[in-house]
Design a protein around this motif. Structure first.
Motif, PDB file in Angstrom:
ATOM      1  N   GLU A 253      81.747 -26.556 -51.010  1.00  0.00           N
ATOM      2  CA  GLU A 253      80.613 -26.209 -50.136  1.00  0.00           C
ATOM      3  C   GLU A 253      80.702 -26.939 -48.804  1.00  0.00           C
ATOM      4  OE1 GLU A 253      76.789 -25.127 -52.320  1.00  0.00           O
ATOM      5  OE2 GLU A 253      77.591 -26.711 -53.604  1.00  0.00           O
ATOM      6  N   GLU A 254      81.916 -26.972 -48.250  1.00  0.00           N
ATOM      7  CA  GLU A 254      82.144 -27.594 -46.948  1.00  0.00           C
ATOM      8  C   GLU A 254      82.530 -26.532 -45.926  1.00  0.00           C
ATOM      9  OE1 GLU A 254      85.122 -30.552 -47.340  1.00  0.00           O
ATOM     10  OE2 GLU A 254      83.829 -31.988 -48.357  1.00  0.00           O
ATOM     11  N   ALA A 255      82.173 -26.789 -44.673  1.00  0.00           N
ATOM     12  CA  ALA A 255      82.551 -25.897 -43.577  1.00  0.00           C
ATOM     13  C   ALA A 255      82.842 -26.729 -42.340  1.00  0.00           C
ATOM     14  CB  ALA A 255      81.434 -24.901 -43.293  1.00  0.00           C
ATOM     15  N   LEU A 256      83.900 -26.346 -41.608  1.00  0.00           N
ATOM     16  CA  LEU A 256      84.284 -27.039 -40.381  1.00  0.00           C
ATOM     17  C   LEU A 256      84.350 -26.029 -39.246  1.00  0.00           C
ATOM     18  CD1 LEU A 256      85.317 -29.546 -38.825  1.00  0.00           C
ATOM     19  CD2 LEU A 256      87.644 -28.855 -39.501  1.00  0.00           C
ATOM     20  N   MET A 257      83.582 -26.262 -38.188  1.00  0.00           N
ATOM     21  CA  MET A 257      83.561 -25.398 -37.018  1.00  0.00           C
ATOM     22  C   MET A 257      84.171 -26.141 -35.832  1.00  0.00           C
ATOM     23  SD  MET A 257      82.320 -22.396 -35.748  1.00  0.00           S
ATOM     24  CE  MET A 257      80.782 -21.895 -36.532  1.00  0.00           C
ATOM     25  N   THR A 258      85.076 -25.470 -35.115  1.00  0.00           N
ATOM     26  CA  THR A 258      85.674 -26.050 -33.914  1.00  0.00           C
ATOM     27  C   THR A 258      85.738 -24.981 -32.827  1.00  0.00           C
ATOM     28  OG1 THR A 258      87.934 -25.500 -34.597  1.00  0.00           O
ATOM     29  CG2 THR A 258      87.084 -27.656 -35.263  1.00  0.00           C
ATOM     30  N   ASP A 259      86.097 -25.407 -31.609  1.00  0.00           N
ATOM     31  CA  ASP A 259      86.301 -24.515 -30.473  1.00  0.00           C
ATOM     32  C   ASP A 259      84.979 -23.883 -30.018  1.00  0.00           C
ATOM     33  OD1 ASP A 259      87.249 -22.914 -28.491  1.00  0.00           O
ATOM     34  OD2 ASP A 259      88.670 -21.796 -29.723  1.00  0.00           O
ATOM     35  N   SER A 260      84.378 -24.481 -28.998  1.00  0.00           N
ATOM     36  CA  SER A 260      83.137 -23.975 -28.401  1.00  0.00           C
ATOM     37  C   SER A 260      81.987 -23.958 -29.403  1.00  0.00           C
ATOM     38  CB  SER A 260      83.344 -22.573 -27.821  1.00  0.00           C
ATOM     39  OG  SER A 260      84.412 -22.545 -26.916  1.00  0.00           O
ATOM     40  N   CYS A 261      81.834 -25.073 -30.140  1.00  0.00           N
ATOM     41  CA  CYS A 261      80.825 -25.146 -31.199  1.00  0.00           C
ATOM     42  C   CYS A 261      79.404 -25.159 -30.627  1.00  0.00           C
ATOM     43  CB  CYS A 261      80.990 -26.416 -32.028  1.00  0.00           C
ATOM     44  SG  CYS A 261      82.577 -26.552 -32.812  1.00  0.00           S
ATOM     45  N   VAL A 262      78.523 -24.453 -31.300  1.00  0.00           N
ATOM     46  CA  VAL A 262      77.089 -24.512 -31.015  1.00  0.00           C
ATOM     47  C   VAL A 262      76.346 -24.559 -32.337  1.00  0.00           C
ATOM     48  CG1 VAL A 262      75.096 -23.396 -29.948  1.00  0.00           C
ATOM     49  CG2 VAL A 262      77.339 -23.193 -28.885  1.00  0.00           C
ATOM     50  N   PHE A 263      75.409 -25.507 -32.437  1.00  0.00           N
ATOM     51  CA  PHE A 263      74.527 -25.606 -33.596  1.00  0.00           C
ATOM     52  C   PHE A 263      73.111 -25.297 -33.127  1.00  0.00           C
ATOM     53  CE2 PHE A 263      71.413 -28.556 -35.548  1.00  0.00           C
ATOM     54  CZ  PHE A 263      71.348 -27.987 -36.818  1.00  0.00           C
ATOM     55  N   ILE A 264      72.434 -24.381 -33.822  1.00  0.00           N
ATOM     56  CA  ILE A 264      71.068 -24.001 -33.452  1.00  0.00           C
ATOM     57  C   ILE A 264      70.163 -24.223 -34.650  1.00  0.00           C
ATOM     58  CG2 ILE A 264      69.568 -22.174 -32.582  1.00  0.00           C
ATOM     59  CD1 ILE A 264      72.110 -20.783 -31.494  1.00  0.00           C
ATOM     60  N   GLN A 265      69.152 -25.068 -34.455  1.00  0.00           N
ATOM     61  CA  GLN A 265      68.104 -25.210 -35.464  1.00  0.00           C
ATOM     62  C   GLN A 265      66.979 -24.267 -35.061  1.00  0.00           C
ATOM     63  OE1 GLN A 265      65.551 -28.662 -35.465  1.00  0.00           O
ATOM     64  NE2 GLN A 265      65.736 -28.860 -37.674  1.00  0.00           N
ATOM     65  N   VAL A 266      66.851 -23.178 -35.810  1.00  0.00           N
ATOM     66  CA  VAL A 266      65.943 -22.106 -35.412  1.00  0.00           C
ATOM     67  C   VAL A 266      64.506 -22.507 -35.724  1.00  0.00           C
ATOM     68  CG1 VAL A 266      65.341 -19.682 -35.721  1.00  0.00           C
ATOM     69  CG2 VAL A 266      67.735 -20.401 -35.839  1.00  0.00           C
ATOM     70  N   SER A 267      63.657 -22.364 -34.738  1.00  0.00           N
ATOM     71  CA  SER A 267      62.228 -22.613 -34.900  1.00  0.00           C
ATOM     72  C   SER A 267      61.481 -21.530 -34.159  1.00  0.00           C
ATOM     73  CB  SER A 267      61.844 -23.993 -34.354  1.00  0.00           C
ATOM     74  OG  SER A 267      60.455 -24.197 -34.443  1.00  0.00           O
ATOM     75  N   GLN A 268      60.397 -21.078 -34.729  1.00  0.00           N
ATOM     76  CA  GLN A 268      59.655 -19.987 -34.115  1.00  0.00           C
ATOM     77  C   GLN A 268      59.127 -20.370 -32.740  1.00  0.00           C
ATOM     78  OE1 GLN A 268      56.378 -18.546 -36.483  1.00  0.00           O
ATOM     79  NE2 GLN A 268      56.605 -16.480 -35.696  1.00  0.00           N
ATOM     80  N   GLY A 269      58.746 -21.649 -32.619  1.00  0.00           N
ATOM     81  CA  GLY A 269      58.200 -22.088 -31.343  1.00  0.00           C
ATOM     82  C   GLY A 269      59.246 -22.591 -30.370  1.00  0.00           C
ATOM     83  N   ASP A 270      60.210 -23.383 -30.865  1.00  0.00           N
ATOM     84  CA  ASP A 270      61.152 -24.041 -29.960  1.00  0.00           C
ATOM     85  C   ASP A 270      62.423 -24.399 -30.729  1.00  0.00           C
ATOM     86  OD1 ASP A 270      62.239 -25.201 -27.779  1.00  0.00           O
ATOM     87  OD2 ASP A 270      60.963 -26.975 -27.771  1.00  0.00           O
ATOM     88  N   SER A 271      63.510 -23.696 -30.507  1.00  0.00           N
ATOM     89  CA  SER A 271      64.762 -23.954 -31.208  1.00  0.00           C
ATOM     90  C   SER A 271      65.550 -25.051 -30.511  1.00  0.00           C
ATOM     91  CB  SER A 271      65.611 -22.681 -31.293  1.00  0.00           C
ATOM     92  OG  SER A 271      64.946 -21.684 -32.045  1.00  0.00           O
ATOM     93  N   LEU A 272      66.349 -25.772 -31.297  1.00  0.00           N
ATOM     94  CA  LEU A 272      67.224 -26.815 -30.769  1.00  0.00           C
ATOM     95  C   LEU A 272      68.639 -26.279 -30.659  1.00  0.00           C
ATOM     96  CD1 LEU A 272      67.269 -30.555 -31.571  1.00  0.00           C
ATOM     97  CD2 LEU A 272      69.387 -29.278 -31.862  1.00  0.00           C
ATOM     98  N   PHE A 273      69.283 -26.477 -29.489  1.00  0.00           N
ATOM     99  CA  PHE A 273      70.639 -26.022 -29.236  1.00  0.00           C
ATOM    100  C   PHE A 273      71.533 -27.244 -29.034  1.00  0.00           C
ATOM    101  CE2 PHE A 273      67.797 -22.685 -28.013  1.00  0.00           C
ATOM    102  CZ  PHE A 273      68.424 -21.508 -28.395  1.00  0.00           C
ATOM    103  N   LEU A 274      72.633 -27.315 -29.786  1.00  0.00           N
ATOM    104  CA  LEU A 274      73.530 -28.470 -29.729  1.00  0.00           C
ATOM    105  C   LEU A 274      74.970 -28.014 -29.594  1.00  0.00           C
ATOM    106  CD1 LEU A 274      73.438 -31.647 -31.885  1.00  0.00           C
ATOM    107  CD2 LEU A 274      75.536 -30.299 -31.857  1.00  0.00           C
ATOM    108  N   HIS A 275      75.718 -28.737 -28.755  1.00  0.00           N
ATOM    109  CA  HIS A 275      77.151 -28.462 -28.593  1.00  0.00           C
ATOM    110  C   HIS A 275      77.947 -29.742 -28.829  1.00  0.00           C
ATOM    111  CE1 HIS A 275      80.980 -27.156 -27.031  1.00  0.00           C
ATOM    112  NE2 HIS A 275      80.952 -28.091 -26.109  1.00  0.00           N
ATOM    113  N   SER A 276      79.113 -29.604 -29.462  1.00  0.00           N
ATOM    114  CA  SER A 276      80.026 -30.737 -29.667  1.00  0.00           C
ATOM    115  C   SER A 276      81.432 -30.185 -29.834  1.00  0.00           C
ATOM    116  CB  SER A 276      79.619 -31.555 -30.896  1.00  0.00           C
ATOM    117  OG  SER A 276      79.703 -30.760 -32.069  1.00  0.00           O
ATOM    118  N   ASP A 277      82.412 -31.095 -29.904  1.00  0.00           N
ATOM    119  CA  ASP A 277      83.799 -30.651 -30.086  1.00  0.00           C
ATOM    120  C   ASP A 277      83.995 -29.988 -31.436  1.00  0.00           C
ATOM    121  OD1 ASP A 277      84.274 -31.714 -27.625  1.00  0.00           O
ATOM    122  OD2 ASP A 277      85.372 -33.465 -28.327  1.00  0.00           O
TER     123      ASP A 277
END
Length: 490
Positions: A253-277
């Motif tokens: 149950e592992e996953a590795l994302m690379t190359d132009s990564c974006v993590f989004i914590q979805v919220s109805q009011g205000d979502s968080l957008f994160l980028h890393s290597d």
């Protein structure tokens, strides 16, 4: 065509064309083709044969075709077999009611539903073509493949009976016990359980959805690699990962994302957008999901922004932890520490934890900065607004009080424990829990050196002001022994 055997024969000459009838245990040859049936009508001048009952054709010793009725064209070596038709070639069996077979090319066609059985796989479709020499099967329209592990539904499919590889040539859905895959182009090796899908590919399960330009799957090792325009949606935790490469391991149950990564914590009011290597999803010891972001971490939410070298988000306690030179911005306040923790509940911030070398700065005007520092700090948040800050250990404040919106001086104080009350994004009260050592200075007595606490830094240039800014990273010149990227004023 040569009639090798029949129990009786009748030659009818008053018909056009002339007809020869052969009844009982009929055996016919035509080159290397052998035909058996209960009875046969031969139109000798036309070189056409009709066969009835228990028809059996053998072509090149490997292809066997059975049926109730046959019309055979000798000039073209073309057979039309009807009713209860069965074609056998090595391990493959085709059953249908309508089969045409080109004996020269050794190609069979069915056009009104057929079924193919190959080892453990069962395939049905409305239209099919079987190249027996090349051992290739083509299927069209309502293709349905049943295997012990999944069911495949497709518009167009090619299957190699030697290497057991199925080639997807149109819209296809593969339904497994826990996952469903959709694609419009690709291949699947039914022996090795290795596959690759190349167009409009989507993988769905009860807890997540994965999309990408192409997906490589190794079901034996429970591994998947997804390339270009990748999107992983965690439907349980309302999380989205985007990038151009994703590798997942189902058994761990592992996953590795690379190359132009974006993590989004979805919220109805205000979502968080994160980028890393790179981004990683894994399970902790309590089987809760944990997300790790490595290097050049930058995130944006309308009420909260931050940067750091690395980040860990644990679902067990709903806390985001920033490591190595983290900086946090909230309500015009800039906060730094050795490590920063953001504790969430229902996608809303509850507490901000600052551990070791904590420093809060807010800009009073173009000249003066309110500054608070200490060993550790705890920020209290309500309705996504910081309303209280508790300093635990080595507290220092440098504060510019106002009178009628005008700065009237500078208040500098030290106390081991301090509480700061914040209202309307401004420091409203400073509560010293132990007797402070402090002094109020009029503006006229201030020298430039007095206006800043040690290690003061103002990092507005590095603050993401929109979700698009998370992709812009500025390089820093280390100025501290810890190789911090922060600009420090002694």
């Amino acid at each position: 065509m040569s009639i090798k055997n029949s129990n009786t024969a009748e030659f009818v000459r008053d018909t056009d064309p002339v007809l020869n009838k052969f009844l009982g245990d009929v055996f016919i040859t035509h080159g290397n083709i052998k035909m058996y049936c209960d009875s046969a009508y031969q139109y000798e001048k036309l070189n056409i044969l009709e066969a009835f009952g228990n028809v059996h054709i053998i072509n090149a010793d490997t292809v066997h075709i059975y049926g109730d009725y046959l019309k055979y064209f000798g000039n073209t070596k073309y057979a039309e077999m009807r009713d209860n038709v069965k074609l056998k070639n090595k391990s493959v069996t085709v059953t249908t009611d309508f089969l045409d077979f080109d004996m020269t090319e050794s190609v069979g066609y069915y056009f009104n539903n057929g079924k193919i059985v190959d080892a453990q796989n069962i395939l049905t479709s409305k239209i099919g073509r079987y190249y027996t020499k090349q051992e290739l099967l083509f299927f069209k329209d309502s293709v349905d493949v049943k295997t012990p592990d999944y069911i495949l539904y497709s518009d167009t499919l090619k299957y190699n009976t030697v290497n057991k590889v199925a080639y997807i040539l149109g819209p296809t859905k593969i339904v497994g016990e826990k996952e469903t895959l959709y694609s419009e182009d690709g291949w699947y090796n039914t022996t090795t359980n290795i596959s690759q899908f190349l167009k409009n590919t989507k993988l769905d399960s009860e807890t997540y959805q994965i999309k990408g330009d192409s997906i490589f799957l190794d079901r034996n090792n429970e591994m998947a690699r997804i390339f270009n325009n990748v999107e992983l949606r965690d439907t349980v935790n309302n999380l989205i990962l985007k990038g151009n490469f994703l590798e997942t391991f189902k058994n761990t149950e592992e996953a590795l994302m690379t190359d132009s990564c974006v993590f989004i914590q979805v919220s109805q009011g205000d979502s968080l957008f994160l980028h890393s290597d790179s981004l990683m999803i894994e399970k902790d010891t309590a089987n809760f999901e944990r997300i790790k972001a490595f290097h050049h971490v930058k995130f944006y939410r309308t009420d909260l922004q931050g940067i750091s070298d690395s980040l860990v988000y644990t679902m067990q306690d709903s806390t985001i932890r920033l490591f190595k030179d983290p900086v946090l911005w909230a309500q015009k306040n800039q906060m730094v520490a050795d490590t920063i923790g953001i504790q969430m509940k229902n996608n809303a911030i509850r507490y901000l934890h600052f551990r070791s070398s904590s420093f809060l700065t807010s800009k009073e005007d173009s000249t003066f900065y309110n500054q608070i520092k200490g060993k550790n700090m705890l920020g209290h948040v309500k309705d996504n607004k910081l309303y209280r800050l508790d300093i635990d250990g080595n507290g220092e404040t440098l504060y510019y009080p106002l009178d009628k919106l005008e700065v009237i001086g500078m208040n500098m104080a030290k106390s081991s424990n301090i509480s700061i009350l914040i209202q309307n994004n401004k420091i409203d009260q400073i509560l010293f829990l132990k007797k402070p050592d402090g002094q109020m200075y009029p503006l006229a007595q201030l020298s430039p050196e007095m206006q800043f606490l040690k290690n003061f830094q103002w990092l507005e240039d590095y603050q993401p002001k929109s979700k698009e800014d998370i992709f812009i990273w500025k390089e820093y010149t280390p100025v501290k022994k810890t190789k911090s990227f922060l600009k420090t004023k002694e």
